[in-house]
Design a protein around this motif. Structure first.
Motif, PDB file in Angstrom:
ATOM      1  N   ASN A   1      25.480  38.025  36.037  1.00 26.39           N
ATOM      2  CA  ASN A   1      26.645  38.758  36.567  1.00 26.39           C
ATOM      3  C   ASN A   1      27.702  37.793  37.091  1.00 26.39           C
ATOM      4  O   ASN A   1      28.907  37.995  36.879  1.00 26.39           O
ATOM      5  CB  ASN A   1      26.199  39.702  37.676  1.00 26.39           C
TER       6      ASN A   1
ATOM      7  N   THR B   1      45.447  34.469  32.100  1.00 24.84           N
ATOM      8  CA  THR B   1      46.531  35.463  32.002  1.00 24.84           C
ATOM      9  C   THR B   1      47.594  35.219  33.065  1.00 24.84           C
ATOM     10  O   THR B   1      48.806  35.271  32.788  1.00 24.84           O
ATOM     11  CB  THR B   1      45.942  36.875  32.169  1.00 24.84           C
TER      12      THR B   1
ATOM     13  N   LYS C   1      29.449  36.329  34.188  1.00 28.65           N
ATOM     14  CA  LYS C   1      30.410  37.290  33.641  1.00 28.65           C
ATOM     15  C   LYS C   1      31.651  37.380  34.533  1.00 28.65           C
ATOM     16  O   LYS C   1      32.788  37.390  34.037  1.00 28.65           O
ATOM     17  CB  LYS C   1      29.751  38.661  33.518  1.00 28.65           C
ATOM     18  N   GLU C   2      31.415  37.425  35.855  1.00 25.88           N
ATOM     19  CA  GLU C   2      32.554  37.467  36.776  1.00 25.88           C
ATOM     20  C   GLU C   2      33.384  36.195  36.677  1.00 25.88           C
ATOM     21  O   GLU C   2      34.615  36.244  36.741  1.00 25.88           O
ATOM     22  CB  GLU C   2      32.051  37.656  38.205  1.00 25.88           C
ATOM     23  N   GLN C   3      32.694  35.045  36.522  1.00 28.66           N
ATOM     24  CA  GLN C   3      33.421  33.793  36.368  1.00 28.66           C
ATOM     25  C   GLN C   3      34.248  33.794  35.092  1.00 28.66           C
ATOM     26  O   GLN C   3      35.395  33.323  35.079  1.00 28.66           O
ATOM     27  CB  GLN C   3      32.422  32.630  36.363  1.00 28.66           C
ATOM     28  N   GLN C   4      33.660  34.332  34.004  1.00 28.92           N
ATOM     29  CA  GLN C   4      34.404  34.424  32.751  1.00 28.92           C
ATOM     30  C   GLN C   4      35.620  35.333  32.908  1.00 28.92           C
ATOM     31  O   GLN C   4      36.729  35.012  32.436  1.00 28.92           O
ATOM     32  CB  GLN C   4      33.475  34.945  31.648  1.00 28.92           C
ATOM     33  N   ARG C   5      35.403  36.474  33.594  1.00 27.93           N
ATOM     34  CA  ARG C   5      36.537  37.373  33.849  1.00 27.93           C
ATOM     35  C   ARG C   5      37.590  36.694  34.705  1.00 27.93           C
ATOM     36  O   ARG C   5      38.795  36.840  34.452  1.00 27.93           O
ATOM     37  CB  ARG C   5      36.036  38.635  34.545  1.00 27.93           C
ATOM     38  N   PHE C   6      37.125  35.940  35.707  1.00 24.10           N
ATOM     39  CA  PHE C   6      38.077  35.239  36.565  1.00 24.10           C
ATOM     40  C   PHE C   6      38.868  34.215  35.769  1.00 24.10           C
ATOM     41  O   PHE C   6      40.083  34.067  35.970  1.00 24.10           O
ATOM     42  CB  PHE C   6      37.319  34.559  37.700  1.00 24.10           C
ATOM     43  N   LYS C   7      38.171  33.516  34.837  1.00 22.84           N
ATOM     44  CA  LYS C   7      38.878  32.534  34.008  1.00 22.84           C
ATOM     45  C   LYS C   7      39.905  33.235  33.133  1.00 22.84           C
ATOM     46  O   LYS C   7      41.032  32.742  32.970  1.00 22.84           O
ATOM     47  CB  LYS C   7      37.870  31.780  33.144  1.00 22.84           C
ATOM     48  N   GLU C   8      39.504  34.380  32.547  1.00 23.70           N
ATOM     49  CA  GLU C   8      40.454  35.118  31.720  1.00 23.70           C
ATOM     50  C   GLU C   8      41.650  35.577  32.542  1.00 23.70           C
ATOM     51  O   GLU C   8      42.804  35.463  32.107  1.00 23.70           O
ATOM     52  CB  GLU C   8      39.752  36.321  31.089  1.00 23.70           C
ATOM     53  N   LYS C   9      41.361  36.095  33.767  1.00 22.77           N
ATOM     54  CA  LYS C   9      42.469  36.507  34.635  1.00 22.77           C
ATOM     55  C   LYS C   9      43.330  35.313  35.007  1.00 22.77           C
ATOM     56  O   LYS C   9      44.563  35.421  35.081  1.00 22.77           O
ATOM     57  CB  LYS C   9      41.921  37.180  35.884  1.00 22.77           C
TER      58      LYS C   9
END
Length: 218
Positions: A131, A145, A134-142
């Motif tokens: 998890n 962006t 996944k959160e780190q990946q989302r943070f990187k994507e954010k």
């Protein structure tokens, strides 16, 4: 008594083997049974049985020692004493093995329960790590962006600065044109005033000339 002890010993051996080797769902069933045995009145009952068997073991050992002492005093052992000695020896051995296997089963259950809890903890930790990844990946994507948006904003700010600079230059040119126009208007106003003065003077001269002409005719 001996038959019952053999039955208990074989049952404990089967439980110990089931705990040591996983054979289908038998280990889970044994663990559940031991869990239920350790809840409620189970521990008190097990302790009572263990104490009773310990007393029987001590009694058997004492009987063995008595028979040996009696034989040592008499110099020979009667057939009855030999039978009793063997019977007490078998009982003592079976009770000792039974208590030992009970202790082994208790320790195996304890360590297996710890192992199961550790595996659950490890699994939960792995899920938490996944998890977090996944959160780190989302943070990187954010973050990517946000960086792209910031880059676009910088570009827009740069373009706005260029437009503002152009507008300033155009405004300066308009101001210069306005000043030139004001100067030209002022000059035209002066010329207009001079022309009005010249026009008034010409009117006066015209009137004088008309007066002179009328006087000359008369």
């Amino acid at each position: 008594m001996i038959q019952l002890l053999f039955l208990v010993l074989f049952a404990e051996g089967a439980v110990a083997l089931t705990l040591m080797w996983k054979i289908g769902p038998l280990r889970e069933l044994a663990m559940r049974g031991l869990d239920q045995l350790k809840t409620g009145k189970g521990p008190a009952t097990v302790k009572t049985l263990a104490c009773t068997m310990s007393v029987i073991l001590a009694s058997s050992v004492a009987s063995i020692l008595k028979i040996q002492n009696r034989g040592a005093k008499l110099g020979t052992v009667t057939p009855m004493d030999q039978v009793l000695w063997r019977t007490h020896l078998v009982e003592a051995s079976l009770i000792g093995y039974t208590l030992f296997l009970a202790l082994v089963i208790n320790r195996l259950h304890h360590y297996l329960r710890k192992l199961i809890n550790l595996r659950r903890t490890v699994n939960s930790s792995q899920e938490e790590v996944e998890n977090l990844k996944k959160e780190q990946q989302r943070f990187k994507e954010k973050e990517e962006t946000s960086l792209n948006e910031i880059k676009k904003l910088h570009e827009e700010v740069a373009s706005l600065k260029e437009r503002l600079q152009k507008l300033k230059l155009e405004s300066a040119e308009h101001e210069k044109r306005a000043e030139t126009a004001e100067v030209h208007v002022t000059a035209l106003q002066k010329q207009s005033e001079e022309l009005l003065l010249e026009y008034d003077r010409l009117l006066e001269d015209n009137q004088i000339l008309q007066t002179q002409a009328l006087a000359f005719r008369g």
